[in-house]
Design a protein around this motif. Structure first.
Motif, mmCIF file in Angstrom:
data_model
loop_
_atom_site.group_PDB
_atom_site.id
_atom_site.type_symbol
_atom_site.label_atom_id
_atom_site.label_comp_id
_atom_site.label_asym_id
_atom_site.label_seq_id
_atom_site.Cartn_x
_atom_site.Cartn_y
_atom_site.Cartn_z
ATOM 1 N N ASN A 158 0.896 -1.106 0.188
ATOM 2 C CA ASN A 158 0.069 -0.087 0.014
ATOM 3 C C ASN A 158 0.940 1.212 0.066
ATOM 4 O OD1 ASN A 158 -2.419 -1.209 -0.244
ATOM 5 N ND2 ASN A 158 -2.840 -1.149 2.011
ATOM 6 N N PHE A 159 2.148 1.114 0.122
ATOM 7 C CA PHE A 159 3.099 2.362 0.047
ATOM 8 C C PHE A 159 3.751 2.434 -0.976
ATOM 9 C CE2 PHE A 159 2.291 0.744 4.281
ATOM 10 C CZ PHE A 159 1.427 1.732 5.076
ATOM 11 N N HIS A 160 3.670 1.405 -1.866
ATOM 12 C CA HIS A 160 4.755 1.330 -3.014
ATOM 13 C C HIS A 160 4.333 2.502 -4.303
ATOM 14 C CE1 HIS A 160 6.938 -0.315 -6.479
ATOM 15 N NE2 HIS A 160 7.710 -0.941 -5.483
ATOM 16 N N PRO A 161 5.227 3.051 -4.664
ATOM 17 C CA PRO A 161 5.368 4.220 -5.624
ATOM 18 C C PRO A 161 4.267 3.788 -6.660
ATOM 19 C CG PRO A 161 7.492 3.472 -5.418
ATOM 20 C CD PRO A 161 6.725 2.942 -4.233
ATOM 21 N N ILE A 162 4.049 2.534 -7.221
ATOM 22 C CA ILE A 162 3.467 2.080 -8.388
ATOM 23 C C ILE A 162 1.908 1.546 -7.802
ATOM 24 C CG2 ILE A 162 5.335 1.990 -9.743
ATOM 25 C CD1 ILE A 162 5.150 -1.155 -9.486
ATOM 26 N N ARG A 163 1.757 1.508 -6.650
ATOM 27 C CA ARG A 163 0.408 0.933 -6.047
ATOM 28 C C ARG A 163 -0.669 1.226 -7.028
ATOM 29 N NH1 ARG A 163 1.755 5.183 -3.035
ATOM 30 N NH2 ARG A 163 0.148 6.720 -2.349
ATOM 31 N N ASN A 164 -0.621 2.252 -7.675
ATOM 32 C CA ASN A 164 -1.822 2.644 -8.426
ATOM 33 C C ASN A 164 -2.074 2.019 -9.803
ATOM 34 O OD1 ASN A 164 -3.096 4.106 -6.363
ATOM 35 N ND2 ASN A 164 -1.823 6.020 -7.153
ATOM 36 N N ILE A 165 -1.100 1.251 -10.279
ATOM 37 C CA ILE A 165 -1.184 0.796 -11.593
ATOM 38 C C ILE A 165 -1.770 -0.303 -11.643
ATOM 39 C CG2 ILE A 165 0.367 0.135 -13.525
ATOM 40 C CD1 ILE A 165 2.288 2.047 -12.553
ATOM 41 N N VAL A 166 -2.770 -0.574 -12.606
ATOM 42 C CA VAL A 166 -3.628 -1.794 -12.849
ATOM 43 C C VAL A 166 -3.013 -2.228 -14.054
ATOM 44 C CG1 VAL A 166 -5.733 -1.141 -11.380
ATOM 45 C CG2 VAL A 166 -5.470 -0.971 -13.743
ATOM 46 N N THR A 167 -2.964 -3.641 -14.104
ATOM 47 C CA THR A 167 -2.592 -4.406 -15.164
ATOM 48 C C THR A 167 -3.684 -5.000 -16.168
ATOM 49 O OG1 THR A 167 -2.150 -6.508 -13.947
ATOM 50 C CG2 THR A 167 -0.219 -5.214 -14.353
ATOM 51 N N ARG A 168 -4.828 -4.760 -15.538
ATOM 52 C CA ARG A 168 -5.997 -5.344 -16.432
ATOM 53 C C ARG A 168 -7.184 -4.524 -16.041
ATOM 54 N NH1 ARG A 168 -6.911 -11.952 -16.025
ATOM 55 N NH2 ARG A 168 -4.643 -12.400 -15.687
ATOM 56 N N ALA A 169 -8.179 -4.342 -16.747
ATOM 57 C CA ALA A 169 -9.408 -3.662 -16.657
ATOM 58 C C ALA A 169 -10.410 -3.520 -17.693
ATOM 59 C CB ALA A 169 -9.010 -1.959 -16.417
ATOM 60 N N LEU A 170 -11.373 -3.102 -17.435
ATOM 61 C CA LEU A 170 -12.464 -2.896 -18.902
ATOM 62 C C LEU A 170 -11.949 -1.702 -19.109
ATOM 63 C CD1 LEU A 170 -15.835 -4.168 -16.924
ATOM 64 C CD2 LEU A 170 -14.531 -5.300 -18.783
ATOM 65 N N LEU A 171 -11.499 -1.624 -20.469
ATOM 66 C CA LEU A 171 -11.108 -0.628 -21.405
ATOM 67 C C LEU A 171 -11.720 -0.632 -22.740
ATOM 68 C CD1 LEU A 171 -7.239 -0.816 -20.363
ATOM 69 C CD2 LEU A 171 -9.045 1.097 -19.647
ATOM 70 N N PRO A 172 -11.668 0.440 -23.316
ATOM 71 C CA PRO A 172 -12.256 0.241 -24.874
ATOM 72 C C PRO A 172 -11.170 -0.349 -25.771
ATOM 73 C CG PRO A 172 -11.511 2.511 -24.226
ATOM 74 C CD PRO A 172 -11.580 1.808 -23.022
#
Length: 263
Positions: A158-172
């Motif tokens: 939760n404290f890692h600098p890339i914690r907000n990067i998701v590798t999959r999502a519903l995207l166009p």
């Protein structure tokens, strides 16, 4: 918002709560509590219509409401519709909108009730039962990949600098696969679905304590949202809890069916 329903040979109670948090100006979380669908979506894209993306995903999967049993093909079609809806969002600038999606769809197999778990992104689905409390889904995130390879300790995620990067999502126009599998439903099961606004503020022990001590699903959802906001509320937070009050007992109740990858 609380509710109860008899569906797929089971009786369910549920509750859901959401909050913008203490920092954000807009709530980009959306959810569905239309039996048999119980899911949470966390929109992404900043000002690029992340809130619209989450709502469109929920609108797409809500087409499964009142349909039992739900098949893998039906879910696949709903996820494809979600991507198509997101692709039609008008965005003037910035990265394209997208959304996570996690939760359960109540279905049947051999006339017995099952949880169909679906997940794409870093929202989460947990299960509390007689065997204990555990996270069912696996985050699709850069941090989770570092955890899987042993490069970082889960306690630091939760404290890692890339914690907000998701590798999959519903995207166009991008067909990242969702994780989908079936878990036998047993009376006494408690499912909790949440956006990462909860898990970044409240650890698993804190979540489990509330789920064990607060019997009413709406009261438990309200309490967890309050705890997340009180702990900092750095993101939108949504908590959805579904209890199996009555359910069948499949003979292989302790063994989930194999994971299925679905588009």
């Amino acid at each position: 918002m609380t509710g109860t329903a008899a569906i797929a040979g089971a009786t369910l109670n549920w509750g859901v709560a959401t909050d913008v948090g203490a920092v954000r100006q807009m709530n980009q979380d959306s959810y569905c509590t239309q039996p048999p669908v119980f899911v949470v979506a966390d929109g992404m894209g900043g000002q690029s219509a992340g809130d619209v993306a989450s709502r469109e995903a929920i609108a797409a999967i809500s087409a499964l409401a009142d349909q039992v049993p739900v098949t893998g093909e039906m879910l696949t079609a709903s996820l494809a519709d979600a991507r198509a809806r997101i692709a039609r969002i008008d965005v003037d600038h910035g990265r394209p909108p997208g959304t996570t999606l996690s939760g359960v769809i109540v279905t049947q197999d051999d006339a017995e009730p099952y949880w169909m778990v679906v997940n794409i992104g870093d929202s989460r689905t947990y299960k509390l039962d007689s065997d204990g409390f555990k996270q069912v889904t696996v985050d699709h995130s850069a941090v989770q990949e570092l955890i899987d390879t042993g490069e970082i300790d889960p306690a630091t995620a939760n404290f890692h600098p890339i914690r907000n990067i998701v590798t999959r999502a519903l995207l166009p126009n991008t067909e990242y696969p969702a994780d989908v599998w079936l878990l036998p439903m047993i009376a006494g099961d408690r499912i909790m679905v949440c956006s990462d606004g909860l898990t970044r503020e409240v650890d698993d022990n804190g979540i489990a304590t509330v789920l064990r001590e607060v019997a009413d699903p709406q009261a438990a959802a309200d309490q967890l949202v309050r705890d997340a906001v009180a702990a900092g509320g750095h993101d939108n937070v949504t908590v959805l809890i579904v209890d199996a009050v009555q359910a069948g007992a499949p003979s292989d109740a302790t063994s989930p069916m194999p994971v299925q990858r679905m588009q």
